[in-house]
Design a protein around this motif. Sequence first.
Motif, PDB file in Angstrom:
ATOM      1  N   LYS A 191      67.489  46.777  40.081  1.00 15.96           N
ATOM      2  CA  LYS A 191      67.072  45.939  41.211  1.00 15.96           C
ATOM      3  C   LYS A 191      67.810  46.262  42.502  1.00 15.96           C
ATOM      4  O   LYS A 191      67.250  46.157  43.593  1.00 15.96           O
ATOM      5  CB  LYS A 191      67.289  44.468  40.850  1.00 15.96           C
ATOM      6  CG  LYS A 191      66.507  44.026  39.619  1.00 15.96           C
ATOM      7  CD  LYS A 191      66.867  42.615  39.192  1.00 15.96           C
ATOM      8  CE  LYS A 191      66.110  42.209  37.930  1.00 15.96           C
ATOM      9  NZ  LYS A 191      66.460  40.831  37.489  1.00 15.96           N
TER      10      LYS A 191
ATOM     11  N   PHE B  26      65.707  51.936  46.365  1.00 12.90           N
ATOM     12  CA  PHE B  26      66.195  52.264  47.704  1.00 12.90           C
ATOM     13  C   PHE B  26      66.702  53.710  47.777  1.00 12.90           C
ATOM     14  O   PHE B  26      66.919  54.365  46.764  1.00 12.90           O
ATOM     15  CB  PHE B  26      67.295  51.284  48.101  1.00 12.90           C
ATOM     16  CG  PHE B  26      66.840  49.850  48.086  1.00 12.90           C
ATOM     17  CD1 PHE B  26      66.186  49.294  49.174  1.00 12.90           C
ATOM     18  CD2 PHE B  26      67.050  49.058  46.959  1.00 12.90           C
ATOM     19  CE1 PHE B  26      65.767  47.966  49.149  1.00 12.90           C
ATOM     20  CE2 PHE B  26      66.635  47.738  46.922  1.00 12.90           C
ATOM     21  CZ  PHE B  26      65.976  47.190  48.027  1.00 12.90           C
TER      22      PHE B  26
ATOM     23  N   TYR C   5      70.246  39.729  49.094  1.00 15.70           N
ATOM     24  CA  TYR C   5      69.286  40.558  49.821  1.00 15.70           C
ATOM     25  C   TYR C   5      69.817  41.978  49.924  1.00 15.70           C
ATOM     26  O   TYR C   5      71.024  42.200  50.032  1.00 15.70           O
ATOM     27  CB  TYR C   5      69.072  40.032  51.239  1.00 15.70           C
ATOM     28  CG  TYR C   5      68.343  38.711  51.321  1.00 15.70           C
ATOM     29  CD1 TYR C   5      66.973  38.672  51.535  1.00 15.70           C
ATOM     30  CD2 TYR C   5      69.041  37.507  51.186  1.00 15.70           C
ATOM     31  CE1 TYR C   5      66.297  37.458  51.610  1.00 15.70           C
ATOM     32  CE2 TYR C   5      68.375  36.291  51.261  1.00 15.70           C
ATOM     33  CZ  TYR C   5      67.006  36.273  51.477  1.00 15.70           C
ATOM     34  OH  TYR C   5      66.345  35.076  51.544  1.00 15.70           O
ATOM     35  N   ARG C   6      68.899  42.924  49.903  1.00 15.51           N
ATOM     36  CA  ARG C   6      69.224  44.275  50.353  1.00 15.51           C
ATOM     37  C   ARG C   6      68.299  44.571  51.510  1.00 15.51           C
ATOM     38  O   ARG C   6      67.074  44.681  51.342  1.00 15.51           O
ATOM     39  CB  ARG C   6      69.057  45.300  49.238  1.00 15.51           C
ATOM     40  CG  ARG C   6      69.411  46.694  49.743  1.00 15.51           C
ATOM     41  CD  ARG C   6      69.963  47.612  48.710  1.00 15.51           C
ATOM     42  NE  ARG C   6      70.294  48.879  49.352  1.00 15.51           N
ATOM     43  CZ  ARG C   6      70.588  49.995  48.725  1.00 15.51           C
ATOM     44  NH1 ARG C   6      70.612  50.007  47.397  1.00 15.51           N
ATOM     45  NH2 ARG C   6      70.887  51.091  49.390  1.00 15.51           N
TER      46      ARG C   6
ATOM     47  N   ASP D 199      65.986  43.437  54.194  1.00 16.22           N
ATOM     48  CA  ASP D 199      65.152  42.226  54.257  1.00 16.22           C
ATOM     49  C   ASP D 199      64.541  41.877  52.917  1.00 16.22           C
ATOM     50  O   ASP D 199      63.775  40.915  52.811  1.00 16.22           O
ATOM     51  CB  ASP D 199      64.030  42.425  55.290  1.00 16.22           C
ATOM     52  CG  ASP D 199      64.568  42.600  56.698  1.00 16.22           C
ATOM     53  OD1 ASP D 199      65.606  41.981  57.007  1.00 16.22           O
ATOM     54  OD2 ASP D 199      63.958  43.366  57.476  1.00 16.22           O
ATOM     55  N   HIS D 200      64.895  42.621  51.872  1.00 13.35           N
ATOM     56  CA  HIS D 200      64.281  42.447  50.558  1.00 13.35           C
ATOM     57  C   HIS D 200      65.111  41.489  49.707  1.00 13.35           C
ATOM     58  O   HIS D 200      66.300  41.715  49.459  1.00 13.35           O
ATOM     59  CB  HIS D 200      64.167  43.800  49.853  1.00 13.35           C
ATOM     60  CG  HIS D 200      63.571  43.719  48.490  1.00 13.35           C
ATOM     61  ND1 HIS D 200      62.233  43.474  48.285  1.00 13.35           N
ATOM     62  CD2 HIS D 200      64.128  43.841  47.255  1.00 13.35           C
ATOM     63  CE1 HIS D 200      61.987  43.450  46.982  1.00 13.35           C
ATOM     64  NE2 HIS D 200      63.127  43.666  46.343  1.00 13.35           N
ATOM     65  N   LEU D 201      64.480  40.394  49.261  1.00 17.19           N
ATOM     66  CA  LEU D 201      65.156  39.444  48.381  1.00 17.19           C
ATOM     67  C   LEU D 201      65.239  40.030  46.976  1.00 17.19           C
ATOM     68  O   LEU D 201      64.224  40.426  46.396  1.00 17.19           O
ATOM     69  CB  LEU D 201      64.395  38.118  48.345  1.00 17.19           C
ATOM     70  CG  LEU D 201      64.931  37.044  47.384  1.00 17.19           C
ATOM     71  CD1 LEU D 201      66.329  36.592  47.799  1.00 17.19           C
ATOM     72  CD2 LEU D 201      63.970  35.863  47.309  1.00 17.19           C
ATOM     73  N   LEU D 202      66.452  40.086  46.430  1.00 14.00           N
ATOM     74  CA  LEU D 202      66.653  40.607  45.083  1.00 14.00           C
ATOM     75  C   LEU D 202      66.490  39.479  44.073  1.00 14.00           C
ATOM     76  O   LEU D 202      67.181  38.464  44.156  1.00 14.00           O
ATOM     77  CB  LEU D 202      68.050  41.231  44.952  1.00 14.00           C
ATOM     78  CG  LEU D 202      68.387  42.351  45.940  1.00 14.00           C
ATOM     79  CD1 LEU D 202      69.835  42.791  45.761  1.00 14.00           C
ATOM     80  CD2 LEU D 202      67.450  43.533  45.766  1.00 14.00           C
ATOM     81  N   GLU D 203      65.596  39.655  43.141  1.00  9.43           N
ATOM     82  CA  GLU D 203      65.357  38.633  42.112  1.00  9.43           C
ATOM     83  C   GLU D 203      66.346  38.858  40.968  1.00  9.43           C
ATOM     84  O   GLU D 203      66.071  39.562  39.999  1.00  9.43           O
ATOM     85  CB  GLU D 203      63.908  38.724  41.602  1.00  9.43           C
ATOM     86  CG  GLU D 203      62.863  38.489  42.674  1.00  9.43           C
ATOM     87  CD  GLU D 203      62.829  37.041  43.147  1.00  9.43           C
ATOM     88  OE1 GLU D 203      63.403  36.164  42.451  1.00  9.43           O
ATOM     89  OE2 GLU D 203      62.233  36.787  44.208  1.00  9.43           O
TER      90      GLU D 203
END
Length: 229
Positions: free
Chosen positions: A204, A209, A146-147, A149-153
């Motif tokens: 990603k 960001f 995660y970065r 609250d964003h899940l990194l695919e």
Amino acid sequence: MSEKILIVEDEAKIARVLQLELEYEGYQPSVVHDGLEAWGMIQETGYDLYILDVMLPGLSGMELLRRIRRKGTDDAVMMLTARGTTVDKVTGLDQGADDYVTKPFDMEELLARVRVLLRRKGKPAVAEEELVFKDIKLNLSRREAYRGDHLLELTPREYDLLVCFLEHPYHVLSREQLMDRVWGFDYAGETNVVDVYIRYLRQKLDKPFASSYLHTVRGTGYVLKEKSR
């Protein structure tokens, strides 16, 4: 719980340096200088990795290797020896050794080989359940990144690269080090594959960001550190 490693080495200075370096990396190393004494410890205690010198008093490293394999366990075994002949290496590998390092050795290379062996044997590379750097968080058991609250695919290679950087923030890692730790020592491709996957990871991890973390150190490699755009 961190991985337990048994160092069987009759040269006290080498054994001590290995012990200190492995402790610094977060492992639990034990040291013994005699093959017979080592065999007694092996029968009483389970270890995740054995680092065995070939030439030992009591029992040789090769005999210890044979006895470990006769136990039927899949524990990782690294042979460590001053010998450098092909015959010695082939003999060790044929008896079931997972890797073979010739003295004198580069400590960073040996530590990288330790990480590779433990990963291949299904052991986690680090003891912590999570790795955190700034707003990056990795859950090691679920292999999620995660970065904020964003899940990194991330692909498996991208994820493993990120693990390397989070294990060594602010440390410059060369392409060769990254290749050894992510692709393994038996990878026969070109080192520019690292540059390709670093580019994928940046797309990603950094691009969406406000701040970037992965930076190129010209002529050396890459480093994870905070630097505002």
